[in-house]
Scaffold this motif. Sequence first.
Motif, short mmCIF file in Angstrom:
data_model
loop_
_atom_site.label_atom_id
_atom_site.label_comp_id
_atom_site.label_asym_id
_atom_site.label_seq_id
_atom_site.Cartn_x
_atom_site.Cartn_y
_atom_site.Cartn_z
N GLY A 144 -43.04 -28.93 -60.36
CA GLY A 144 -42.53 -28.28 -61.58
C GLY A 144 -42.00 -29.25 -62.61
N LYS A 145 -42.16 -30.55 -62.37
CA LYS A 145 -41.60 -31.56 -63.28
C LYS A 145 -42.20 -31.45 -64.68
N THR A 146 -43.53 -31.44 -64.76
CA THR A 146 -44.20 -31.40 -66.06
C THR A 146 -43.95 -30.08 -66.77
N THR A 147 -43.83 -29.00 -66.03
CA THR A 147 -43.51 -27.70 -66.65
C THR A 147 -42.16 -27.79 -67.36
N CYS A 148 -41.18 -28.42 -66.73
CA CYS A 148 -39.88 -28.61 -67.38
C CYS A 148 -40.01 -29.44 -68.65
N ALA A 149 -40.86 -30.48 -68.59
CA ALA A 149 -41.05 -31.33 -69.76
C ALA A 149 -41.71 -30.55 -70.90
N ARG A 150 -42.69 -29.72 -70.57
CA ARG A 150 -43.37 -28.93 -71.60
C ARG A 150 -42.43 -27.90 -72.22
N ILE A 151 -41.57 -27.32 -71.41
CA ILE A 151 -40.59 -26.38 -71.94
C ILE A 151 -39.60 -27.10 -72.83
N ALA A 152 -39.17 -28.30 -72.42
CA ALA A 152 -38.24 -29.08 -73.24
C ALA A 152 -38.83 -29.43 -74.59
N MET A 153 -40.15 -29.66 -74.64
CA MET A 153 -40.83 -30.00 -75.90
C MET A 153 -41.15 -28.77 -76.74
N GLY A 154 -40.95 -27.57 -76.18
CA GLY A 154 -41.27 -26.36 -76.92
C GLY A 154 -42.71 -25.93 -76.77
N ALA A 155 -43.49 -26.61 -75.91
CA ALA A 155 -44.89 -26.25 -75.71
C ALA A 155 -45.05 -25.02 -74.84
N GLU A 156 -44.06 -24.73 -74.00
CA GLU A 156 -44.04 -23.54 -73.16
C GLU A 156 -42.73 -22.82 -73.40
N ARG A 157 -42.78 -21.50 -73.39
CA ARG A 157 -41.56 -20.71 -73.56
C ARG A 157 -41.02 -20.33 -72.18
N PRO A 158 -39.73 -20.54 -71.94
CA PRO A 158 -39.17 -20.17 -70.63
C PRO A 158 -39.08 -18.66 -70.47
N ASP A 159 -38.89 -18.22 -69.24
CA ASP A 159 -38.68 -16.80 -68.98
C ASP A 159 -37.40 -16.33 -69.68
N ALA A 160 -37.28 -15.03 -69.83
CA ALA A 160 -36.10 -14.45 -70.49
C ALA A 160 -34.82 -14.91 -69.80
N GLY A 161 -33.84 -15.28 -70.61
CA GLY A 161 -32.56 -15.73 -70.09
C GLY A 161 -32.38 -17.24 -70.13
N GLY A 162 -33.49 -17.97 -70.22
CA GLY A 162 -33.40 -19.42 -70.29
C GLY A 162 -33.46 -19.91 -71.72
N GLU A 163 -32.88 -21.06 -71.99
CA GLU A 163 -32.94 -21.62 -73.34
C GLU A 163 -32.88 -23.14 -73.28
N VAL A 164 -33.42 -23.76 -74.34
CA VAL A 164 -33.40 -25.21 -74.49
C VAL A 164 -32.72 -25.52 -75.81
N LEU A 165 -31.67 -26.33 -75.77
CA LEU A 165 -30.92 -26.69 -76.97
C LEU A 165 -31.12 -28.17 -77.26
N PHE A 166 -31.35 -28.47 -78.53
CA PHE A 166 -31.54 -29.85 -78.98
C PHE A 166 -30.53 -30.15 -80.07
N ARG A 167 -29.79 -31.25 -79.90
CA ARG A 167 -28.79 -31.64 -80.89
C ARG A 167 -29.22 -32.98 -81.49
N PRO A 168 -29.82 -32.97 -82.70
CA PRO A 168 -30.36 -34.21 -83.27
C PRO A 168 -29.30 -35.27 -83.55
N ASP A 169 -28.10 -34.84 -83.92
CA ASP A 169 -27.00 -35.77 -84.21
C ASP A 169 -25.74 -35.26 -83.53
N PRO A 170 -24.82 -36.18 -83.19
CA PRO A 170 -23.60 -35.74 -82.49
C PRO A 170 -22.81 -34.68 -83.25
N ALA A 171 -22.81 -34.73 -84.59
CA ALA A 171 -22.02 -33.78 -85.36
C ALA A 171 -22.81 -32.51 -85.71
N ALA A 172 -24.11 -32.47 -85.38
CA ALA A 172 -24.95 -31.34 -85.76
C ALA A 172 -24.81 -30.19 -84.77
#
Length: 330
Positions: free
Chosen positions: A67-95
């Motif tokens: 499941g390693k690559t599946t996690c990577a694809r979800i992190a990149m936004g190429a795959e959508r996780p099942d309901a209830g899961g989310e991926v958050l990206f913070r481009p800058d510390p203050a953002a």
Amino acid sequence: IPAVAAPAPASTKPADDVILDLRDVSKTYTMRAGGWRKPVSVSACQHVDLHLPRGKTLAIVGESGSGKTTCARIAMGAERPDAGGEVLFRPDPAAAPLAVHDLSPTERTAFQRQAQMVFQDPHSSLSPRMRVQQALTEPMEVHNIGTARDRREKAAEMLRWVGLNPDMLGRFPHAFSGGQRQRLSIARALTLDPKLLICDEPTSALDVSVQEQILTLLEDIRDRANLSYLFISHDLAVVARIADEVAVMRAGVIVEQAPPDTLFYNPQHPYTRALIAAQPEPDISRPIDLDLVAKGAGSPTLWPEQFRFEGHHAPALRELEPGHKVRCHA
């Protein structure tokens, strides 16, 4: 046991400066069985929680199909996780953190510029019909960055960063060795000045001596550009060399997570112990412990009672000591 590098100097970044945050991420695929048979659901990953601090390297290690690559694809936004899961990206510390799978088209374009991927096979990631200059300037053209001259100068600069000569811009990928092609793939990812690199088995197609060169290169670039890496691998020696934190994945579930110096010298989960025991060593007096490998790689129903589970009802990931988490019963 893989050699572990000396601990990195203490970071001055705040403890909560997390650039990438996977929260309760699961992914289930429905496979069509055909005929009168019912579709079959396949779980690629289950309840994955991963937090990547800025400027650090988080590695996910496990066997093929874990499941390693599946996690990577979800992190990149190429795959959508099942309901209830989310991926958050913070481009800058203050953002404010951005929900990767709920971005507007404009936000998605910005995210794709800030998060790039280095793939396992450099042969497939570079078009054989494109000269190096075109391959490196194409991402900047897509994002409307600079003039043609600016793009060429940036491409030449990135070649220098990865240890190649700018005179190589006019060549085709087939004129390069495997290690050089992987350097080109890294240079292409760097042309957009990303803040996050997701490296999916970037050294597995290379021989050991070239692996060492690529790992050194990735470390130098990470420190020079303050990049953050999500590093996918099945090779424990590679992971021990480059990672600040290691998550061991088995059948879609993270079974153990800790810094390398803890994980490789004090493994607790039977699967982690099996992975380490299966790592070959050039020492005839230290043969592979096949019993330990078989026990950890076997069915979870046969593991010691503390770690045993059936189906998808795995125990929780518990912190046994500061920074060391193991999936086990209380």
